[in-house]
Motif scaffolding. Structure first.
Motif, short mmCIF file in Angstrom:
data_model
loop_
_atom_site.label_atom_id
_atom_site.label_comp_id
_atom_site.label_asym_id
_atom_site.label_seq_id
_atom_site.Cartn_x
_atom_site.Cartn_y
_atom_site.Cartn_z
N PRO A 226 -23.02 -41.48 4.11
CA PRO A 226 -24.13 -40.96 4.92
C PRO A 226 -25.25 -41.97 5.13
O PRO A 226 -25.78 -42.10 6.25
N TRP A 227 -25.64 -42.71 4.06
CA TRP A 227 -26.71 -43.69 4.23
C TRP A 227 -26.25 -44.89 5.04
O TRP A 227 -27.04 -45.49 5.77
N GLY A 228 -24.96 -45.22 4.93
CA GLY A 228 -24.42 -46.31 5.74
C GLY A 228 -24.35 -45.95 7.21
O GLY A 228 -24.66 -46.76 8.09
N ALA A 229 -23.95 -44.71 7.50
CA ALA A 229 -23.89 -44.25 8.89
C ALA A 229 -25.28 -44.24 9.52
O ALA A 229 -25.47 -44.65 10.67
N ALA A 230 -26.28 -43.79 8.75
CA ALA A 230 -27.64 -43.76 9.28
C ALA A 230 -28.14 -45.18 9.56
O ALA A 230 -28.76 -45.44 10.60
N PHE B 156 -24.54 -34.24 5.34
CA PHE B 156 -25.49 -34.06 6.43
C PHE B 156 -26.93 -34.27 5.95
O PHE B 156 -27.74 -34.91 6.62
N LEU B 157 -27.27 -33.71 4.79
CA LEU B 157 -28.64 -33.80 4.29
C LEU B 157 -29.01 -35.24 3.95
O LEU B 157 -30.09 -35.71 4.31
N VAL B 158 -28.11 -35.97 3.27
CA VAL B 158 -28.39 -37.37 2.94
C VAL B 158 -28.52 -38.19 4.23
O VAL B 158 -29.44 -39.00 4.37
N PHE B 159 -27.63 -37.95 5.18
CA PHE B 159 -27.68 -38.64 6.46
C PHE B 159 -29.01 -38.35 7.18
O PHE B 159 -29.66 -39.26 7.71
N ALA B 160 -29.41 -37.07 7.16
CA ALA B 160 -30.63 -36.68 7.87
C ALA B 160 -31.87 -37.30 7.23
O ALA B 160 -32.74 -37.84 7.93
N PHE B 161 -31.97 -37.27 5.89
CA PHE B 161 -33.13 -37.84 5.22
C PHE B 161 -33.19 -39.36 5.43
O PHE B 161 -34.27 -39.92 5.65
N ARG B 162 -32.05 -40.02 5.34
CA ARG B 162 -32.02 -41.47 5.58
C ARG B 162 -32.39 -41.79 7.03
O ARG B 162 -33.11 -42.75 7.31
N SER B 163 -31.92 -40.96 7.95
CA SER B 163 -32.25 -41.16 9.36
C SER B 163 -33.74 -40.99 9.61
O SER B 163 -34.35 -41.76 10.36
N ILE B 164 -34.34 -39.96 8.98
CA ILE B 164 -35.78 -39.75 9.13
C ILE B 164 -36.55 -40.98 8.69
O ILE B 164 -37.48 -41.43 9.37
N TYR B 165 -36.15 -41.53 7.54
CA TYR B 165 -36.84 -42.70 7.02
C TYR B 165 -36.74 -43.87 8.00
O TYR B 165 -37.75 -44.52 8.32
N ILE C 122 -35.96 -43.86 11.25
CA ILE C 122 -36.58 -43.59 12.55
C ILE C 122 -38.09 -43.67 12.46
O ILE C 122 -38.76 -44.23 13.34
N SER C 123 -38.67 -43.14 11.37
CA SER C 123 -40.12 -43.19 11.23
C SER C 123 -40.62 -44.60 10.98
O SER C 123 -41.80 -44.89 11.19
N GLN C 124 -39.74 -45.49 10.53
CA GLN C 124 -40.13 -46.88 10.32
C GLN C 124 -39.92 -47.73 11.57
O GLN C 124 -40.74 -48.58 11.89
N TYR C 125 -38.83 -47.50 12.29
CA TYR C 125 -38.47 -48.36 13.42
C TYR C 125 -38.57 -47.67 14.78
O TYR C 125 -38.37 -48.32 15.80
N TRP C 126 -38.84 -46.35 14.79
CA TRP C 126 -39.02 -45.61 16.04
C TRP C 126 -37.87 -45.87 17.03
O TRP C 126 -38.05 -46.43 18.10
N PHE C 127 -36.69 -45.45 16.60
CA PHE C 127 -35.49 -45.53 17.43
C PHE C 127 -35.18 -46.96 17.88
O PHE C 127 -34.86 -47.22 19.03
N ASN C 128 -35.31 -47.89 16.91
CA ASN C 128 -34.97 -49.30 17.17
C ASN C 128 -35.79 -49.89 18.32
O ASN C 128 -35.31 -50.73 19.09
N ALA D 242 -43.55 -44.35 5.49
CA ALA D 242 -42.40 -43.45 5.66
C ALA D 242 -42.06 -42.73 4.36
O ALA D 242 -41.85 -41.50 4.35
N ILE D 243 -42.03 -43.47 3.25
CA ILE D 243 -41.70 -42.85 1.96
C ILE D 243 -42.78 -41.89 1.51
O ILE D 243 -42.50 -40.78 1.04
N ALA D 244 -44.04 -42.30 1.67
CA ALA D 244 -45.15 -41.44 1.25
C ALA D 244 -45.15 -40.13 2.04
O ALA D 244 -45.38 -39.05 1.48
N GLY D 245 -44.88 -40.22 3.35
CA GLY D 245 -44.85 -39.00 4.16
C GLY D 245 -43.74 -38.06 3.73
O GLY D 245 -43.95 -36.84 3.64
N LEU D 246 -42.58 -38.62 3.44
CA LEU D 246 -41.44 -37.79 3.03
C LEU D 246 -41.70 -37.16 1.66
O LEU D 246 -41.46 -35.96 1.46
N VAL D 247 -42.21 -37.97 0.72
CA VAL D 247 -42.49 -37.45 -0.63
C VAL D 247 -43.57 -36.39 -0.58
O VAL D 247 -43.48 -35.35 -1.26
N MET D 248 -44.60 -36.60 0.23
CA MET D 248 -45.68 -35.63 0.32
C MET D 248 -45.18 -34.31 0.90
O MET D 248 -45.52 -33.22 0.41
N THR D 249 -44.34 -34.39 1.93
CA THR D 249 -43.80 -33.18 2.55
C THR D 249 -42.97 -32.38 1.56
O THR D 249 -43.12 -31.16 1.42
#
Length: 251
Positions: free
Chosen positions: A12-16, A154-163, A165-171, A41-48
Motif C-alpha cells: 500500500p505505501w509503495g503504491a501510494a 486501503f487504509l494504509v494506502f489512503a493515509f500514505r496518499s494523504i501525506y 498529496i498534502s506535501q506535493y499537491w498532486f505532483n 503534513a505529519i503534524a496535521g495528520l497526528v493532530m486530526t
C-alpha cells in the motif's frame, strides 16, 4: 530487480508513492521546504487523529466516510488545479506556453488517477463486500479477505496518499516550479471554506464547534505562510534564469 519494484508497488505505501511522489522535478528539491512540508503534513495528520481519539469521534475514521472525504478532496482539487494551471499558462511568455502546457500534464494525470482510485475504493467498500457475501461458503477466511486484509490495505494506502498529496499537491512540482505553492494556498482555503460552510455541524461527533472552526483556518494559515516562503525560495533559485519555463524536451 524488476520483481522487487513490482512487489513494492503492490504494497500500500509503495503504491501510494508510485502514484503520488514526484518523478519529473523541474528544480532540485529544496531541503528546508521539504522538511517543513513533512512537519506540516505529519503534524496535521497526528493532530486530526489525536483530536478524534480524545473526543471519541471514531466514526470519522470508518473506511467509507474516510474515502468519501478523500474523494471530495479530489473533486474539489479538479477545478482548483485547472484554475492554478490556467494562471501559470497565462503568465508564461509566448515562447514558453506550449512547453508549460505539455509539462502540466504530469500533475493533471496524477489528479485524475487520484480521483479514479478513490472512487474505485469507495465503490468497492460500498458494494464489493456485499457482493462477496453471496459466496461466503466458497471463500476461505472470507472475513479476513475483505473485512480485514483488504480494508487494512486501503487504509494504509489512503493515509500514505494523504501525506504525499498534502506535501506535493498532486505532483505539482512536476508541472511548474510555482504551481506547488500556488496549489497549496488555493487548496488549503478551498478545503477550509468547504469544512466551515458545508461540514461544520456544531458539536457533531463530540468535537467542540470552536475547535472544528479553528483547525481548518489555522491549517490554511500555516499552509499559506509555508507556500509563500516556498515561492520566495523558488524565485531565488530561478534568479539566474528569470524567464525560466519548462524545456519542451523534458519528459
Amino acid at each position: 530487480m524488476r520483481r522487487q519494484s513490482w512487489a513494492m508497488v503492490l504494497l500500500p505505501w509503495g503504491a501510494a508513492a508510485f502514484l503520488f511522489k514526484p518523478r519529473y522535478r523541474l528544480l532540485p528539491e529544496d531541503p528546508l521546504m521539504s522538511v517543513l512540508g513533512r512537519i506540516r503534513a505529519i503534524a496535521g495528520l497526528v493532530m486530526t487523529v489525536g483530536i478524534a481519539i480524545y473526543y471519541g469521534a471514531f466514526s470519522d475514521f470508518a473506511l467509507e466516510p474516510f474515502l468519501n472525504s478523500l474523494l471530495l478532496t479530489g473533486l474539489l482539487a479538479v477545478p482548483s488545479m485547472l484554475l492554478c494551471m490556467g494562471v501559470v499558462v497565462a503568465l508564461a511568455g509566448r515562447g514558453g506556453r506550449g512547453a508549460a502546457v505539455r509539462q502540466l500534464r504530469w500533475p493533471a494525470l496524477t489528479l485524475g488517477v487520484f480521483v479514479t482510485v478513490m472512487a474505485a475504493l469507495l465503490l468497492f467498500n460500498a458494494g464489493g463486500a456485499s457482493r462477496l457475501d453471496r459466496y461466503d461458503d466458497h471463500i476461505p477466511l472470507n472475513g479476513m479477505v475483505y473485512g480485514g486484509i483488504v480494508s487494512l490495505w486501503f487504509l494504509v494506502f489512503a493515509f500514505r496518499s494523504i501525506y504525499l498529496i498534502s506535501q506535493y499537491w498532486f505532483n505539482a512540482v512536476d508541472g511548474h516550479p510555482y504551481l506547488q505553492p500556488l496549489m497549496a494556498i488555493w487548496m488549503a482555503w478551498v478545503l477550509a471554506i468547504n469544512t466551515l460552510v458545508f461540514q461544520n455541524d456544531g458539536d457533531a461527533g463530540g468535537v467542540p464547534s470552536a475547535l472544528g472552526t479553528a483547525l481548518p483556518v489555522l491549517a490554511a494559515t500555516v499552509t499559506t505562510a509555508l507556500a509563500a516562503a516556498e515561492a520566495a525560495r523558488v524565485r531565488e533559485a530561478l534568479q539566474p534564469v528569470p524567464n525560466y519555463w519548462p524545456d519542451p524536451s523534458h519528459p
